[in-house]
Write an enzyme that holds these catalytic residues in place. Structure first.
Site, PDB file in Angstrom:
ATOM      1  N   HIS A 138       4.469  -2.583  -0.733  1.00  0.00           N
ATOM      2  CA  HIS A 138       4.955  -1.874  -1.925  1.00  0.00           C
ATOM      3  C   HIS A 138       5.131  -2.848  -3.086  1.00  0.00           C
ATOM      4  O   HIS A 138       4.693  -2.578  -4.216  1.00  0.00           O
ATOM      5  CB  HIS A 138       6.269  -1.178  -1.589  1.00  0.00           C
ATOM      6  N   GLU A 139       5.779  -3.976  -2.821  1.00  0.00           N
ATOM      7  CA  GLU A 139       6.002  -4.961  -3.882  1.00  0.00           C
ATOM      8  C   GLU A 139       4.683  -5.546  -4.384  1.00  0.00           C
ATOM      9  O   GLU A 139       4.517  -5.800  -5.579  1.00  0.00           O
ATOM     10  CB  GLU A 139       6.928  -6.077  -3.390  1.00  0.00           C
ATOM     11  N   HIS A 142       3.187  -3.329  -6.932  1.00  0.00           N
ATOM     12  CA  HIS A 142       3.665  -3.568  -8.296  1.00  0.00           C
ATOM     13  C   HIS A 142       2.888  -4.714  -8.945  1.00  0.00           C
ATOM     14  O   HIS A 142       2.539  -4.654 -10.128  1.00  0.00           O
ATOM     15  CB  HIS A 142       5.158  -3.906  -8.276  1.00  0.00           C
ATOM     16  N   GLU A 207       6.948   3.795  -9.272  1.00  0.00           N
ATOM     17  CA  GLU A 207       7.245   3.718  -7.841  1.00  0.00           C
ATOM     18  C   GLU A 207       6.218   4.464  -6.999  1.00  0.00           C
ATOM     19  O   GLU A 207       5.881   4.045  -5.895  1.00  0.00           O
ATOM     20  CB  GLU A 207       8.649   4.262  -7.559  1.00  0.00           C
TER      21      GLU A 207
END
Length: 273
Positions: A138-139, A142, A207
């Site tokens: 997930h990070e 980003h 997100e």
């Protein structure tokens, strides 16, 4: 899954930059074209906070860097991150660990090659290797999506609006240098909080993209499982006080200043991929 402390930190750096600059210009009677001035220093403050973000968060959280070959938890986290970066075809980011019982993680840095990911000890205690790998994915989503840069551009635009409106109010409502400074600063502080509304709205939108990135890397169910475990933990973060609020993987839900979408909406979006 970025933390409110990073957004709050960026917000504080921006606000301090804007307020000090506006006061200095008023004291020394510097008259610049208002729109050009607002754009120049609005984006200047935003990019300053971006380039200082790694240095600031490392000192704020008293972090310890994980390296290849480390033993114990640090080496384990680094290895999971290396596997994720390789699968995502991204440069390996710096991996940092900080002591905090709240389970969270965030990414920051000016570019893909200078990015870092920080994870809390609370997150490491909560998740197993599979779900932790999904959070790291997930990070990295980003990072891959350029979210730090896009947030900076939006923050620069909001800064410009705040500076322009604040100086406009000071110039036309103040009848001497002191009242101009007071009115300008008061308007800028108030408008800065209003500017958080579009910033946090963009954070919520972002997100979904990071969730999808991780789900494609390590599977939908692993990402959903990580979110379910995070959902059980209350994380008290306030984007009006924590500059990293939009950066965390897990944050407050609901309201104009919510940095993250409702968890059920996130899970439904992952299932729909």
């Amino acid at each position: 899954m970025r933390s409110l402390k990073a957004l709050a930190l960026m917000f504080a750096v921006n606000l301090l930059f804007v307020v000090i600059l506006s006061a200095a210009l008023a004291i020394f009677h510097v008259r610049l074209h208002m729109v050009g001035f607002a754009l120049l220093f609005g984006f200047g403050g935003a990019f300053l906070s971006l380039f200082l973000s790694k240095w600031l968060v490392k000192r704020m959280f008293h972090m310890v860097q994980a390296h290849q070959g480390d033993g114990g938890v640090n080496g384990h986290v680094w290895q999971l991150a290396a596997e994720t970066a390789q699968k995502a075809q991204l440069p390996m980011p710096e991996i940092w660990i900080y002591a905090d019982d709240r389970p969270n993680a965030f990414a920051t840095g000016a570019t893909r090659r200078s990015a870092m990911i920080a994870v809390s000890t609370g997150l490491l205690n909560l998740l197993d290797a599979g779900t932790l790998r999904s959070v790291l994915g997930h990070e990295m989503g980003h990072i891959s999506n350029g979210d730090m840069l896009s947030t900076t551009l939006l923050m620069g635009l909001m800064n410009s609006y705040v500076i322009w409106m604040g100086n406009l109010a000071g110039r036309y409502l103040g009848n001497n240098v002191l009242t101009q400074i007071v009115i300008t600063i008061a308007f800028e502080i108030g408008l800065s909080f209003l500017a958080l509304i579009p910033i946090t709205a963009f954070s919520r939108h972002r997100e979904y993209g990071a969730d999808a990135f991780s789900a494609r890397l390590w599977g939908k169910e692993s990402m959903i499982s990580a979110l379910r475990q995070l959902e059980r933990v209350t994380v008290d973060v306030n984007p009006r006080k924590d500059a990293l609020a939009t950066s965390y993987i897990h944050g407050p839900m609901g309201g104009l200043f919510a940095t993250h979408p409702d968890m059920e909406k996130r899970i439904a979006a992952i299932r729909a991929l």
